[in-house]
Design an enzyme around this catalytic site. Structure first.
Site, PDB file in Angstrom:
ATOM      1  N   HIS A 156      -7.321   2.512  -0.965  1.00 16.86           N
ATOM      2  CA  HIS A 156      -6.446   2.153   0.031  1.00 16.86           C
ATOM      3  C   HIS A 156      -7.659   1.717   0.969  1.00 16.86           C
ATOM      4  O   HIS A 156      -7.336   2.085   2.106  1.00 16.86           O
ATOM      5  CB  HIS A 156      -6.299   3.976   0.086  1.00 16.86           C
ATOM      6  CG  HIS A 156      -5.890   4.291   1.612  1.00 16.86           C
ATOM      7  ND1 HIS A 156      -4.916   3.290   2.433  1.00 16.86           N
ATOM      8  CD2 HIS A 156      -4.220   5.799   1.797  1.00 16.86           C
ATOM      9  CE1 HIS A 156      -3.664   3.686   3.769  1.00 16.86           C
ATOM     10  NE2 HIS A 156      -3.865   4.774   2.713  1.00 16.86           N
ATOM     11  N   ASP A 297       2.926   2.953  11.328  1.00 21.31           N
ATOM     12  CA  ASP A 297       2.579   1.335  10.574  1.00 21.31           C
ATOM     13  C   ASP A 297       2.829   0.589  12.085  1.00 21.31           C
ATOM     14  O   ASP A 297       3.237   0.770  12.782  1.00 21.31           O
ATOM     15  CB  ASP A 297       3.581   0.788  10.095  1.00 21.31           C
ATOM     16  CG  ASP A 297       3.959   0.289   9.282  1.00 21.31           C
ATOM     17  OD1 ASP A 297       3.138  -0.758   9.671  1.00 21.31           O
ATOM     18  OD2 ASP A 297       4.451  -0.257   8.368  1.00 21.31           O
ATOM     19  N   ASP A 400      12.141  -2.362 -11.918  1.00 23.91           N
ATOM     20  CA  ASP A 400      12.741  -2.795 -13.005  1.00 23.91           C
ATOM     21  C   ASP A 400      11.282  -3.614 -13.388  1.00 23.91           C
ATOM     22  O   ASP A 400      11.786  -5.016 -13.310  1.00 23.91           O
ATOM     23  CB  ASP A 400      13.696  -2.867 -13.022  1.00 23.91           C
ATOM     24  CG  ASP A 400      14.445  -3.730 -14.165  1.00 23.91           C
ATOM     25  OD1 ASP A 400      13.809  -3.674 -15.188  1.00 23.91           O
ATOM     26  OD2 ASP A 400      15.734  -3.789 -14.019  1.00 23.91           O
TER      27      ASP A 400
END
Length: 455
Positions: A156, A297, A400
């Protein structure tokens, strides 16, 4: 569950990358600077898996290629004095671990976090010097049924959730044979260049988020609270329950007829509910001060907004405060209002003022959490406090790599009292999931309070 480790290697960028020290912003160096784990479970199409090595080779090859544009992840952190870090972009590489288990995916039931997850997630040894720790660790575990889990632990101190998911999604695109969609913006100087205007009044803004949170009344420290055993729960909220919480939070307000106010959001409503339930479950005295950490954010709140693909930490922790008695006796809208007030602090000027505040600190150590469980150092948002992080707007699902989307994605192991996340449901129907860590002594009471008003 038995997990056998087959291989561990360092993966480097597939092409030469820029070498040198990258200056980190203040946001990179405060708060949680440990590794954050996530885990994905897959049930690959057996037509794809032509050999036991196919998935591992696909992941390793595409990861090496992804590390070319995302080369900071292949570097190492270094302390430079005053509790400050810099990132040496030296292409030493990331750690890739291969493991196998005799378990089957069906053995995991609904995939609720359990101690067994520890075997599926890379372990970071924080007793080692920080310059020896990889920024990114990946573990691929193959199960007896042919299913796999892919877990990541990302520092982080280098990226926040938005940037981490940006990297993971681009890695998956490369694995599928597609080009990168959004090139990362790597220049941290975009924050370094932000300065307060001379004589700015924002220098006087109160930054309570840099203070240590309240202690339990009558206690001189939080050492005993840190030692108490914790447990993790995944609590589901249906779309109707989320909507009911929003109605409860907005009950009696006049937001619909106001040009300046808006109704409390899904996050403000659910987080307020979590905060109230925690105070009830912990059986706080009415006069007990309590704080809730809120992660905001700042990308779109800056003037001008940060560049698309900004790769680093741009989230900003602010603190909502209240007395426990006010939380539990007043309507839900009160808790939501305290959270709203904290979030609305985060303006361009407030962020600039906070950066200025940190730049002037002789040492950042007291603002950092680089401690293993059981330590008595660093910020502690356990009893009587908590942190509620929103993943509601992050692109969490549909990852994916070429063999289909995950059947489950979730946070990895976390054992700190008061840690909680709100995730959207994978089906995208407006329901939500709360991942919560609390002291064992309080979890049953929390669950009771959590559901009693919204069933």
């Amino acid at each position: 569950m038995v997990v056998k480790f087959k291989d561990c290697c360092a993966l480097k960028p597939s092409q030469p990358t820029w070498q040198g020290c990258l200056t980190l912003s203040e946001w990179d160096q405060v708060g949680v600077i440990t590794h954050v784990p996530t885990i994905y479970f897959y049930k690959p199409d057996h037509n794809f898996v032509t050999s036991s090595d196919t998935i591992a080779n696909t992941l390793k090859d595409s990861l090496s290629r992804a590390l070319v544009p995302f080369y900071p992840l292949a570097g190492r952190l270094h302390w430079i004095g005053g509790g400050r870090l810099e990132l040496d972009c030296n292409a030493v590489g990331v750690r890739f671990i291969e493991a196998e288990s005799s378990s089957k995916l069906d053995d995991f039931g609904d995939f609720s976090p359990s101690p067994e997850y520890h075997y599926l997630i890379p372990t970071v040894d924080y007793t080692l010097p920080i310059h020896e720790l990889p920024i990114l660790l990946v573990q691929l575990t193959t199960f007896k049924c042919g299913g796999v889990s892919l877990s990541l632990a990302i520092s982080h101190a280098v990226v926040d959730g938005q940037s981490a998911l940006h990297f993971i999604s681009e890695w998956a695109r490369l694995a599928r044979g597609e080009p990168i969609e959004v090139v990362p913006f790597l220049d941290r100087k975009v924050f370094q260049a932000l300065n307060l205007p001379a004589g700015s009044a924002t220098l006087g803004l109160d930054h309570s988020e840099f203070n240590h949170p309240p202690l339990i009344l009558g206690q001189a420290d939080n050492i005993e609270e840190r030692k108490k055993k914790t447990t993790v729960a995944m609590l589901s909220l249906t779309k109707d329950q989320v909507e009911k919480l929003k109605r409860m939070a907005n009950e009696g307000t006049n937001f619909n007829n106001s040009d300046t106010k808006r109704a409390y959001t899904r996050y403000e409503s659910v987080a307020g509910h979590i905060w109230r339930c925690a105070s009830k479950a912990r059986d706080h005295k009415n006069e007990q001060p309590t704080a809730m950490g809120v992660c905001v954010d700042s990308r779109s709140r800056m003037q001008p907004p940060l560049p698309q693909g900004y790769f680093g930490n741009a989230t900003f922790d602010v603190i909502a405060t209240s007395l426990a008695g006010d939380l539990v006796t007043k309507p839900l809208g009160y808790a939501s209002s305290r959270i709203r007030e904290a979030i609305e602090k985060v303006t361009n000027d407030y962020v600039l003022s906070a950066i200025d505040n940190l730049r002037n600190q002789p040492d950042l150590t007291r603002f950092q959490d680089l401690q293993a469980l059981g330590s008595d150092q660093g910020p502690f948002y356990g009893n009587p406090n908590l942190g509620v992080v929103s993943w509601l707007t992050l692109p969490l699902y549909g990852l994916d790599f070429g063999w289909g989307k995950e059947i489950y994605m979730g946070p990895g192991t976390h054992g700190f009292d008061g840690d909680s996340l709100i995730l959207p449901s994978p089906d995208g129907n407006g329901s939500a999931i709360v991942a919560l860590c609390l002291q064992v002594a309080h979890m049953d009471a929390f669950k009771k309070h959590f559901y009693e008003d919204i069933i």
